[in-house]
Scaffold this motif. Structure first.
Motif: not given
Length: 244
Positions: A55-59, A64-71, A105-115
């Motif tokens: 989820r990404a919230v931009r204003k 703020k870029l979010y990532r959530s999962f189960k591990q 941080s890089n992993s989260i940002n990368s997915v949001h960047y490409f999306s």
């Protein structure tokens, strides 16, 4: 009169045949508008990629870029913002060592960047260079190379990107990039499917790597047409939602 009519026709033909040369900046600007990426700057976007939710919230430049999962039966919630990285395990804040903060941080940002490409291609740390145009599978494309300033370009500022932008509709159909992390490599993405959600274009890609290690990034479109690429994955965004 016939002579004047002839001159008028010649003038019209010459005007139509004269092609306007666009700069790299102008091409990127047109691509951002054509894809609706200008709407991303003030939006809330969520999607699922593989086994994780994003989820990404931009204003107005604040994000703020979010990532959530189960591990291992644990609920992991992470976020990065203009100022900080946060990690929650089962809703409780968890301290993370600096080196892993960078990795996460890089992993989260990368997915949001490409999306949401080409959003962010007008950031201050971005350098644009127009490369010679190329026709791929019968369609003419502008090719724009993107590099980054070390100041503001992030941990992966040495990465190099090339975008193939359709000369008719200014949409990105192909992109290639060279990276240095994890031993480095090159990737070439080919449009698989696309959709528009509330005016923003989202793209799924086939993700390839060159068979020849010494392949040049700029020539991966030629490698595609010569069947010299190997598919490594598919990039598919699911359950996309957009709010303004």
């Amino acid at each position: 009169m016939r002579f004047l009519s002839f001159l008028f026709i010649v003038f019209l033909v010459s005007c139509k045949s004269e092609k306007v040369e666009l700069s790299a900046q102008e091409i990127i600007d047109k691509s951002i508008i054509a894809s609706g990426a200008d709407k991303v700057a003030n939006s809330e976007i969520s999607f699922r990629f593989r086994d994780k939710k994003y989820r990404a919230v931009r204003k107005n430049g604040i994000f703020k870029l979010y990532r959530s999962f189960k591990q291992d039966s644990l609920d992991i919630d992470e976020s990065i913002s203009n100022t900080a990285y946060e990690r929650l395990i089962n809703k409780k804040p968890t301290k993370v060592i600096d080196s892993m903060i960078t990795t996460y941080s890089n992993s989260i940002n990368s997915v949001h960047y490409f999306s949401v490409l080409p959003f962010s291609l007008n950031d201050k740390a971005v350098y644009k260079r127009l490369l010679p145009s190329r026709t791929v599978k019968g369609i003419p494309y502008y090719k724009v190379e993107i590099t980054f300033d070390e100041n503001g370009g992030g941990e992966d500022f040495n990465d190099v990107f090339i975008y193939w932008i359709n000369q008719e509709n200014f949409l990105i159909d192909y992109l290639a990039y060279a990276y240095e992390t994890n031993g480095g490599g090159k990737r070439f993405r080919v449009l698989k499917e696309q959709c528009s959600v509330k005016g923003i274009r989202f793209v799924d890609y086939y993700n390839y790597k060159p068979i020849a290690i010494d392949s040049k990034l700029i020539d991966l479109d030629i490698a595609l047409e010569n069947n010299e690429l190997q598919k490594v994955s598919e990039i598919i965004l699911e359950d996309i939602e957009v709010d303004y």
